[in-house]
Design an enzyme around this catalytic site. Structure first.
Site, PDB file in Angstrom:
ATOM      1  N   GLU A  48       0.817  -1.217   0.000  1.00 51.76           N
ATOM      2  CA  GLU A  48       0.000   0.000   0.000  1.00 51.76           C
ATOM      3  C   GLU A  48       0.849   1.264   0.000  1.00 51.76           C
ATOM      4  O   GLU A  48       0.525   2.242  -0.670  1.00 51.76           O
ATOM      5  CB  GLU A  48      -0.952   0.014   1.199  1.00 51.76           C
ATOM      6  CG  GLU A  48      -2.194  -0.855   1.028  1.00 51.76           C
ATOM      7  CD  GLU A  48      -1.928  -2.330   1.211  1.00 51.76           C
ATOM      8  OE1 GLU A  48      -0.819  -2.685   1.662  1.00 51.76           O
ATOM      9  OE2 GLU A  48      -2.807  -3.146   0.910  1.00 51.76           O
ATOM     10  N   HIS A  71     -12.249  -5.513   7.793  1.00 50.44           N
ATOM     11  CA  HIS A  71     -12.787  -5.368   6.435  1.00 50.44           C
ATOM     12  C   HIS A  71     -14.080  -4.559   6.461  1.00 50.44           C
ATOM     13  O   HIS A  71     -14.892  -4.656   5.555  1.00 50.44           O
ATOM     14  CB  HIS A  71     -13.069  -6.738   5.815  1.00 50.44           C
ATOM     15  CG  HIS A  71     -11.836  -7.532   5.488  1.00 50.44           C
ATOM     16  ND1 HIS A  71     -11.135  -8.234   6.425  1.00 50.44           N
ATOM     17  CD2 HIS A  71     -11.180  -7.723   4.324  1.00 50.44           C
ATOM     18  CE1 HIS A  71     -10.103  -8.832   5.845  1.00 50.44           C
ATOM     19  NE2 HIS A  71     -10.102  -8.536   4.577  1.00 50.44           N
TER      20      HIS A  71
HETATM   21  C1  LIG Z   1      -1.822  -4.914   3.945  1.00 48.73           C
HETATM   22  C2  LIG Z   1      -2.875  -5.692   3.249  1.00 48.73           C
HETATM   23  N1  LIG Z   1      -3.230  -5.357   1.988  1.00 48.73           N
HETATM   24  C3  LIG Z   1      -4.194  -6.038   1.338  1.00 48.73           C
HETATM   25  C4  LIG Z   1      -4.826  -7.091   1.926  1.00 48.73           C
HETATM   26  C5  LIG Z   1      -5.944  -7.833   1.192  1.00 48.73           C
HETATM   27  N2  LIG Z   1      -5.548  -9.235   0.959  1.00 48.73           N
HETATM   28  C6  LIG Z   1      -5.922 -10.208   1.807  1.00 48.73           C
HETATM   29  S1  LIG Z   1      -5.237 -11.683   1.433  1.00 48.73           S
HETATM   30  C7  LIG Z   1      -4.464 -11.055   0.073  1.00 48.73           C
HETATM   31  C8  LIG Z   1      -3.583 -11.946  -0.739  1.00 48.73           C
HETATM   32  C9  LIG Z   1      -2.575 -12.619   0.145  1.00 48.73           C
HETATM   33  O1  LIG Z   1      -1.656 -13.342  -0.580  1.00 48.73           O
HETATM   34  P1  LIG Z   1      -0.469 -14.120   0.147  1.00 48.73           P
HETATM   35  O2  LIG Z   1       0.212 -13.236   1.123  1.00 48.73           O
HETATM   36  O3  LIG Z   1       0.366 -14.724  -0.918  1.00 48.73           O
HETATM   37  O4  LIG Z   1      -1.199 -15.238   0.994  1.00 48.73           O
HETATM   38  P2  LIG Z   1      -2.166 -16.391   0.448  1.00 48.73           P
HETATM   39  O5  LIG Z   1      -3.544 -15.794   0.387  1.00 48.73           O
HETATM   40  O6  LIG Z   1      -1.678 -16.813  -0.860  1.00 48.73           O
HETATM   41  O7  LIG Z   1      -2.097 -17.447   1.472  1.00 48.73           O
HETATM   42  C10 LIG Z   1      -4.737  -9.692  -0.060  1.00 48.73           C
HETATM   43  C11 LIG Z   1      -4.253  -8.823  -1.141  1.00 48.73           C
HETATM   44  C12 LIG Z   1      -4.441  -7.405   3.250  1.00 48.73           C
HETATM   45  N3  LIG Z   1      -5.028  -8.404   3.927  1.00 48.73           N
HETATM   46  N4  LIG Z   1      -3.472  -6.716   3.873  1.00 48.73           N
END
Ligand SMILES: Cc1ncc(C[n+]2csc(CCOP(=O)(O)OP(=O)(O)O)c2C)c(N)n1
Lengths: 352, 327
Positions: free
Chosen positions: B62, B129
């Site tokens: 972000e 959220h």
């Molecule tokens: C700081 C932040 N930005 C955006 C999000 C929204 N978000 C939740 S899960 C996700 C993807 C996460 O990917 P990863 O870290 O690879 O974990 P995975 O879901 O693949 O286990 C996003 C963009 C968040 N939770 N936190």
């Protein structure tokens, strides 16, 4: 189709040689390295998680769970192996797909259902939902959504425990996507500078929501980042619980004695959508099919049978028993009370 | 089908599409907004139509999203970036507060950028959220804050926000995305930020509100009318900074009773700002104390039973109005 970078569809073992590689147990033989009871305990944790999540998925699609359901299908080995080698003082900061961390630390399935159902007597008393829970009396910090935010917290927790004379090690879990946050960088560097014994466990499940590795980072392998932080980087197969357990056991033993931070990158695959609302249509189906062969539960079962540590029938019986336990836990949680609206403001502040 | 009704979500998508079509300086980026179309599908189809040069995915960063948007804005682009949820903007708040918000004051350089931020609760999103952070954004000098409640306003105000030479936080209440539809006129308006709109006339009391609560207030006004004949005005602020103080004061003059409603927290909430304005400028017009109906000062709870108690709704607004009218 996306190019999703480097990951094995078959177990390529731990990388050998080089400054980063760390492979104390190459060629490990499960027959000699693990007792039958310990191996079955690993399987049990993974099965518990799988069967709980299957139930949660059904509940979500039946409209009986609100909010969302996020699953760790295919990633069960990581929390299982890491908790299996930890001790009571150790601290954990699980992330989105780490139900096996909670189970490995002893959270009963009934409490997990209570959490997802928003029950008054669940771990967050209905105040938070789904994956956002953790019980500090089990050494587990409650996850907040903001990715990366828990990493400095577990680091500080370990620093404090050590000051108090308790030889804690920390386990901080993060996805491939979460490694792009500022908090990830700050936490790893911080732990490196202060030589805090935290294992930063990156679960590279190839996708962050719809975003593949290729759009998330440019290094050839996330483990390469360890060099920049001046810490040891270790690469592991995240779907082989026995190998992972051996790798982590050796690491933990070392850093408990000689404290330092470690980056442990586990290659794995997210086998379902980001959440159950997501059909993951952006993930090539062949990729999922290939990883299905590497399902951590399947891999362990095959190894145990091949090593004649257990028979298929025995393993099936364990699964049946787990399923029965889950069904009962779910029924109990269903009967548990919802929080009363009159308690809305309870707990905002600590008293005393 | 020119006469079909358009959802709030689709109206925003149309504004983004028009911006990309008509302005070569507009670029959009954020997490999963490209081929996937965003977590809520607001940007669906835009990358396909305009290419990955103009609409692209970012890492989960972000700070880098907001900081890069600022850099681009100073170099002649007009970035329109998406926070996957407004809650996550708080991991990069220094980019808004200290960097974007102060730039023009310090250096005279304009930073035309828009931060689209889906916000609000009511769907069991839990503490991370569902947050309503408009008071934080409004507190930062140098930022503008827009918060539409209707599809036509969202479409027009997003255009206006993007053409504004300042950093603008554009709040999209998630509850509105698919719940609110209307017929969109051919003409896009309003064309400037900072105008409120009377969406229900009335002479007995006014509800000053914005976002999803506009719709709850409209329902509540109907309930009150059905029950005791009271005529409650509903003023949709649409933009919080700049704030349409003239329309607020005119509404107070016309009704003499004020209920302020918002979904965000009570203490230091934006309602306190409106209440102060009314007290300072229209005290002599009031027949009753200024009332505020807001979320209480606790994190947004997950369990439905708790979230219902937490979030203002038509029934609670009705109750407050009946009491206010009695006063
Ligand atoms: C700081 C932040 N930005 C955006 C999000 C929204 N978000 C939740 S899960 C996700 C993807 C996460 O990917 P990863 O870290 O690879 O974990 P995975 O879901 O693949 O286990 C996003 C963009 C968040 N939770 N936190």
């Amino acid at each position: 189709m996306y190019s999703v970078g480097c990951f094995p569809l078959v177990n390529r073992g731990l990388p050998r040689g080089g400054a980063l590689a760390y492979s104390p147990r190459d060629g490990m033989n499960p027959q000699t390295d693990i007792t039958k009871d310990a191996a079955l305990a690993l399987l049990r944790v993974m099965l518990l998680a799988r069967r709980i999540e299957e139930r949660l998925i059904r509940l979500y699609h039946q409209g009986r769970i609100f909010g969302g359901v996020y699953c760790g299908f295919g990633q069960e080995a990581i929390g299982t192996a890491t908790t299996a080698v930890a001790s009571a003082d150790d601290l954990f900061a699980p992330c989105i797909r780490d139900m096996t961390v909670h189970l490995g630390r002893g959270t009963p399935p009934r409490d997990i259902f209570r959490q997802f159902l928003g029950r008054a007597n669940g771990p967050t008393r209905g105040r938070d939902g789904n994956i956002h829970y953790g019980e500090l009396h089990r050494g587990v910090f409650a996850f907040i959504s903001h990715l990366g935010a828990m990493l400095p917290v577990v680091t500080g927790g370990v620093m404090a425990r050590r000051r108090l004379g308790r030889p804690a090690v920390g386990f901080a879990y993060i996805g491939d996507g979460g490694t792009s946050t500022g908090d990830f960088h700050e936490a790893v560097n911080f732990a490196a500078v202060f030589e805090v014994p935290v294992i930063f466990v990156v679960e590279n499940n190839q996708f962050a929501y719809s975003t593949p590795n290729a759009h998330q980072f440019r290094c050839k392998d996330l483990v390469d980042r360890a060099v920049g932080y001046g810490i040891q980087g270790v690469k592991a197969d995240g779907n082989d619980v026995l190998e992972l357990r051996a790798t982590v056991a050796a690491l933990v033993e070392e850093i408990r004695e000689k404290p330092r931070a470690v980056l442990l990158v586990c290659e794995t695959m997210r086998m379902r959508g980001h959440g159950e609302h997501d059909d993951a249509s952006y993930v090539p189906r062949e990729l999922l099919a290939a990883w299905e062969q590497r399902c951590p539960i399947r891999v362990l079962r095959e190894k145990l049978v091949a090593a004649t540590l257990a028979s298929e029938a025995e393993l099936d019986a364990l699964d049946t028993a787990v399923q029965a336990e889950i069904n009962e836990a779910f029924q109990q949680a269903l009967g548990d009370p919802a929080p009363s609206p009159s308690t809305l403001m309870e707990g905002v502040y600590a008293v005393g | 089908m020119p006469s079909a009704e358009t959802t709030f979500l689709e109206a925003i998508r149309q504004a983004l599409q028009r911006l990309l079509r008509e302005r070569s300086d507009v670029v959009m980026f954020g997490q999963d907004i490209g081929a996937f179309g965003g977590a809520f599908k607001v940007t669906a189809g835009l990358q396909k139509e305009f290419g990955a040069d103009r609409v692209f995915d970012t890492p989960i960063s972000e700070s880098a999203i907001l900081g890069a948007a600022l850099g681009m804005a100073t170099m002649g682009l007009r970035p329109v970036v998406e926070m996957q949820f407004s809650d996550f903007a708080m991991t990069a708040v220094h980019q808004l507060l200290n960097n974007a918000g102060t730039l023009h004051y310090r250096t005279g350089v304009a930073a035309p950028l828009v931060v689209r931020a889906p916000c609000g609760g009511g769907f069991a999103g839990g503490p991370f959220h569902s947050e309503e952070l408009e008071a934080f954004f409004c507190h930062m000098p140098g930022l503008k804050v827009v918060y539409p409640a209707f599809p036509a306003d969202a479409r027009a105000l997003l255009l206006a926000a993007t053409l504004d030479p300042n950093p603008v936080v554009f709040l999209e209440n998630k509850y509105l995305y698919r719940h609110v539809k209307e017929w969109l006129p051919a003409e896009w308006g309003p064309t400037t930020l900072g105008t409120a709109r009377v969406c229900r006339p009335g002479s007995d009391a006014v509800v000053l509100t914005y976002g999803a609560m506009v719709h709850e207030a409209l329902r509540a006004a109907e309930l009150v009318h059905a029950e005791d004949g009271g005529e409650v005005m509903v003023l949709d602020l649409r933009s919080l900074k700049p704030l349409d103080t003239d329309s607020i004061l005119a509404a107070v003059a016309a009704t003499n009773r004020v209920l302020i409603v918002h979904e965000g927290w009570h203490t230091g909430g934006f309602g306190a700002e409106i209440a102060a304005l009314v007290a300072e400028r229209a005290f002599h017009l009031l027949d009753a104390p200024i009332w505020r109906l807001t979320a209480p000062d606790c994190p947004v709870p997950f369990a439905q039973e708790l979230e219902k108690a937490y979030r203002p709704n038509a029934a609670k607004i009705r109750d407050a109005l009946l009491e206010l009218l009695e006063h």
